[in-house]
Design an enzyme around this catalytic site. Sequence first.
Site, mmCIF file in Angstrom:
data_model
loop_
_atom_site.group_PDB
_atom_site.id
_atom_site.type_symbol
_atom_site.label_atom_id
_atom_site.label_comp_id
_atom_site.label_asym_id
_atom_site.label_seq_id
_atom_site.Cartn_x
_atom_site.Cartn_y
_atom_site.Cartn_z
ATOM 1 N N GLU A 130 0.846 -1.194 0.000
ATOM 2 C CA GLU A 130 0.000 0.000 0.000
ATOM 3 C C GLU A 130 0.881 1.244 0.000
ATOM 4 O O GLU A 130 1.989 1.231 0.551
ATOM 5 C CB GLU A 130 -0.887 -0.062 1.266
ATOM 6 N N ASP A 131 0.410 2.325 -0.625
ATOM 7 C CA ASP A 131 1.224 3.551 -0.614
ATOM 8 C C ASP A 131 1.120 4.272 0.724
ATOM 9 O O ASP A 131 2.124 4.738 1.254
ATOM 10 C CB ASP A 131 0.846 4.485 -1.774
ATOM 11 N N ASP A 153 -3.661 5.436 6.281
ATOM 12 C CA ASP A 153 -4.180 6.709 6.772
ATOM 13 C C ASP A 153 -5.215 6.422 7.872
ATOM 14 O O ASP A 153 -4.853 6.151 9.020
ATOM 15 C CB ASP A 153 -4.759 7.448 5.561
ATOM 16 N N PHE A 166 -0.544 16.810 3.920
ATOM 17 C CA PHE A 166 -0.997 16.246 2.649
ATOM 18 C C PHE A 166 0.207 15.992 1.760
ATOM 19 O O PHE A 166 0.897 16.913 1.350
ATOM 20 C CB PHE A 166 -1.993 17.170 1.948
ATOM 21 N N ARG A 171 1.074 12.154 -9.181
ATOM 22 C CA ARG A 171 1.519 10.768 -8.917
ATOM 23 C C ARG A 171 2.910 10.508 -9.480
ATOM 24 O O ARG A 171 3.661 9.689 -8.954
ATOM 25 C CB ARG A 171 0.554 9.760 -9.554
HETATM 26 C C1 PRP Z 1 -5.737 6.208 -0.745
HETATM 27 C C2 PRP Z 1 -4.413 5.504 -0.558
HETATM 28 C C3 PRP Z 1 -4.777 4.269 0.200
HETATM 29 C C4 PRP Z 1 -5.972 4.699 1.020
HETATM 30 C C5 PRP Z 1 -5.524 4.919 2.412
HETATM 31 O O1 PRP Z 1 -6.359 5.639 -1.846
HETATM 32 O O2 PRP Z 1 -3.822 5.207 -1.786
HETATM 33 O O3 PRP Z 1 -5.162 3.208 -0.660
HETATM 34 O O4 PRP Z 1 -6.448 5.932 0.437
HETATM 35 O O5 PRP Z 1 -6.513 5.516 3.154
HETATM 36 P P1 PRP Z 1 -7.233 4.897 4.431
HETATM 37 O O6 PRP Z 1 -6.194 4.309 5.333
HETATM 38 O O7 PRP Z 1 -7.846 6.153 5.018
HETATM 39 O O8 PRP Z 1 -8.253 3.935 3.974
HETATM 40 P P2 PRP Z 1 -7.437 6.384 -2.726
HETATM 41 O O9 PRP Z 1 -8.793 5.882 -2.351
HETATM 42 O O10 PRP Z 1 -7.209 7.870 -2.667
HETATM 43 O O11 PRP Z 1 -7.135 5.819 -4.163
HETATM 44 P P3 PRP Z 1 -5.783 5.872 -5.037
HETATM 45 O O12 PRP Z 1 -4.813 4.881 -4.435
HETATM 46 O O13 PRP Z 1 -6.247 5.472 -6.383
HETATM 47 O O14 PRP Z 1 -5.232 7.285 -4.987
#
Ligand code: PRP
Length: 181
Positions: free
Chosen positions: A98-99, A102, A151, A164
């Site tokens: 995962e990136d 949060d 952010f 990105r």
């Molecule tokens: C973001 C991020 C994680 C997730 C983390 O994804 O890439 O997958 O939110 O957040 P959390 O811990 O609050 O659930 P996003 O839904 O923005 O999609 P993306 O990866 O396509 O940018």
Amino acid sequence: MTTLATDILFSREIIHRRVGELALQISRDYQGRDLLVVGILKGAFIFMADLIRALGVPCRVDFVRLTSYGEGCVSSGTVRLTKDLETPIAGRDLLIVEDILDTGCTLSRLTDILGEREPASLKVCAFLDKPERRIVPFTADYIGFTIPDAFVVGYGLDLDEKYRYLPDVCVLRDIDGQGEG
Ligand code: PRP
């Protein structure tokens, strides 16, 4: 209109070094195992590409995508799987990549869903961790960097699909009202 500047938080060199360290640790842990690396689209694609190329053990890859609805994650329906794995995972060693970790909603939901399919093991590697933002308790097994509640964009992370492609992780700063120089 808001004008945003990008200040480097983690440079590409620092990222490269940390990814190498994570890869070494993961390679030691998965020696002789049947590793399937699962990336969460879209944000994880750059980190995952670097990580698997630094691994000293073979792996296969697959991807999932999840979408959040509304605020918080009190019910399991708040985060839904919109793209499933193409690989059966029963008996496999799974490493979710995962990136950013949060609120914890995404990883908490995904580990529940995939855990029900009875993999041999299930671990999580998050490039960034923002513990201050957590809504549901969740701890990743491998973490690149722990960061404060700012952010961040770049290295796969976006703001409305922008940034990105940046090779460094950057903090966005609002420079409105500071003049154009
Ligand atoms: C973001 C991020 C994680 C997730 C983390 O994804 O890439 O997958 O939110 O957040 P959390 O811990 O609050 O659930 P996003 O839904 O923005 O999609 P993306 O990866 O396509 O940018």
